[in-house]
Design an enzyme around this catalytic site. Structure first.
Site, PDB file in Angstrom:
ATOM      1  N   LYS A   1       0.850  -1.199   0.000  1.00 13.18           N
ATOM      2  CA  LYS A   1       0.000   0.000   0.000  1.00 13.18           C
ATOM      3  C   LYS A   1       0.886   1.249   0.000  1.00 13.18           C
ATOM      4  CE  LYS A   1      -0.415  -0.068   5.032  1.00 13.18           C
ATOM      5  NZ  LYS A   1      -1.123  -0.736   6.132  1.00 13.18           N
TER       6      LYS A   1
ATOM      7  N   TYR B   1      19.977  29.634   8.102  1.00  9.28           N
ATOM      8  CA  TYR B   1      18.728  30.305   8.496  1.00  9.28           C
ATOM      9  C   TYR B   1      18.568  30.365  10.004  1.00  9.28           C
ATOM     10  CZ  TYR B   1      16.932  29.992   3.741  1.00  9.28           C
ATOM     11  OH  TYR B   1      16.740  30.129   2.398  1.00  9.28           O
TER      12      TYR B   1
HETATM   13  C1  LIG Z   1      -0.462  -1.946   6.587  1.00 10.61           C
HETATM   14  C2  LIG Z   1      -1.110  -3.187   6.993  1.00 10.61           C
HETATM   15  C3  LIG Z   1      -0.335  -4.332   7.288  1.00 10.61           C
HETATM   16  C4  LIG Z   1       1.178  -4.332   7.279  1.00 10.61           C
HETATM   17  O1  LIG Z   1       1.670  -3.766   8.475  1.00 10.61           O
HETATM   18  P1  LIG Z   1       3.226  -3.775   8.836  1.00 10.61           P
HETATM   19  O2  LIG Z   1       3.250  -3.445  10.271  1.00 10.61           O
HETATM   20  O3  LIG Z   1       3.877  -2.732   7.999  1.00 10.61           O
HETATM   21  O4  LIG Z   1       3.736  -5.140   8.537  1.00 10.61           O
HETATM   22  C5  LIG Z   1      -1.014  -5.503   7.602  1.00 10.61           C
HETATM   23  N1  LIG Z   1      -2.370  -5.536   7.660  1.00 10.61           N
HETATM   24  C6  LIG Z   1      -3.134  -4.454   7.403  1.00 10.61           C
HETATM   25  C7  LIG Z   1      -4.609  -4.555   7.483  1.00 10.61           C
HETATM   26  C8  LIG Z   1      -2.539  -3.245   7.067  1.00 10.61           C
HETATM   27  O5  LIG Z   1      -3.292  -2.175   6.821  1.00 10.61           O
END
Ligand SMILES: *Cc1c(COP(=O)(O)O)cnc(C)c1O
Length: 366
Positions: A35, A255
């Site tokens: 994702k 800065y």
């Molecule tokens: C993002 C996600 C994961 C993966 O999580 P990690 O901690 O990065 O391994 C697993 N399950 C769901 C539903 C997620 O949204």
């Protein structure tokens, strides 16, 4: 064209990390979570790099379409299901496995499923304490009955997500017990484990584990990584020295003149800043690697430049290489700790404008 700042992705490390997960969860399938553009690494680069993965998990329909259009037809799990009827039809055509997590989604499936050309594979999400998505355990019976009377859907199993698997001081036993009771009652395959749960608790592995942060080599825990694991950083952020500046005692830098030299100093100017995605909040002292030497950021990070202390480094010149994160000497978790920005947020926050170079590709064809 010469580009000062770039992202390097080590595909051999990616495959190594994935194989580590396969060894740890050795009787489960492992879906690589891609994702958010594969946690900022680039969806198609990662999916192609993991060409022998069991499957992928993601959230956006466009990412599902992109995978299929590039010829990748491995299982894909849509982690939050679909938002409307046309996506539902597409998900079925594109052979996605779909999470069902709300009454609204269930009603949409009931209304739309007659139009499905092939059965829709569903993972039913149980709310075991995260309290964002999913059906409460008491409602599972009713949902199962409604699904069973629908010939267009095929229930693959049940799914849940842990609220605090990433915090080793926070137990997951309560959520696990609630979930396991559902699994036991219906004797269904299940998927529950994210990266942290994969390492923490073998009981949670089930049919499919969902590995995100670990495949990119990030520590999924808010504490130090438990010893004995070998996960390697996939992404490194690299730049170079584009200027040198000598400060006398009392000279201010950059800065806001927030940094004042307390002795004569040699300052290197690195061609990277918050405009590239390096965190503005990284304070003086944040570690940086210059030509293999560990040193520190000084003063405020600017849009396309930041200063580093070269006083003790010696023999450094223009064009010398700088690693901002992603080396065994400088894991991203260090930059995260100093800047207060989560490692995954650093990775997702890099500008897409940065050139990306791949290494370790030969391992794909080995
Ligand atoms: C993002 C996600 C994961 C993966 O999580 P990690 O901690 O990065 O391994 C697993 N399950 C769901 C539903 C997620 O949204």
């Amino acid at each position: 064209m010469h580009s000062t700042t770039r992202v390097q992705l080590d595909l051999a490390a990616l495959r190594h990390n994935y194989n580590q997960i396969k060894q740890i969860a050795d009787s489960s399938k492992a879906y690589a979570v891609v994702k958010s553009d594969a946690y900022g690494h680039g969806l198609l680069r990662i999916a192609k790099g993991l060409h022998d993965a069991d499957g992928f998990a993601l959230i956006q329909m466009d990412d599902l379409r992109a995978l299929r259009e590039s010829g990748i037809w491995k299982p894909v799990l849509l982690l939050e299901g679909v938002m409307d009827a046309s996506d539902l039809l597409d998900a079925a055509i594109l052979k996605a496995e779909v999470v069902l997590r709300s009454e609204a989604q269930l009603q949409m499936i009931e209304k739309t499923s007659v139009a499905l050309k092939q059965p829709l594979a569903i993972w039913l999400k149980v709310n075991t304490g995260m309290n964002r998505f999913g059906f409460p355990p008491a409602q599972i019976e009713e949902v199962m009955q409604r699904l069973a009377s629908n010939s267009s859907v095929k229930l693959k199993g049940v799914m849940t997500h842990f609220a605090c698997a990433d915090d080793l001081d926070c137990e997951i036993e309560g959520q696990w017990r609630v979930f396991h009771e559902v699994v036991r009652r219906y004797q269904l395959p299940f998927t529950a484990a994210n990266s942290a749960a994969i390492l923490r608790d073998q009981r949670t592995h089930g049919e499919v584990v969902r590995a995100g942060s670990l495949i990119y080599g990030n520590n999924p825990f808010s504490q130090a990584m438990p010893v004995g694991y070998d996960f390697r950083p996939v992404m490194s952020l690299r730049s170079e020295i584009i200027g040198l500046s000598n400060l006398q005692k009392g000279d201010a830098l950059g800065y806001g003149a927030s940094f004042v030299a307390d002795r004569p100093m040699l300052i290197g100017l690195v061609g990277c800043g918050y405009g590239d995605g390096y965190p503005y909040t990284a304070p003086t002292g944040t570690p940086v690697l210059v030509k293999g030497n560990l040193t520190r950021v000084v003063g405020k990070v600017a849009m396309n430049v930041m200063a580093v202390d070269l006083t003790e480094v010696g023999r450094v010149g223009l064009g010398d290489p700088v690693v901002l994160w992603g080396d065994h000497q400088l894991p991203i978790s260090e930059v995260s700790k100093y800047s207060g920005v989560l490692s995954e947020a650093l990775e997702c926050g890099l500008t897409k404008r940065l050139p990306v170079c791949l290494i370790g590709e030969e391992s794909i064809f080995a």
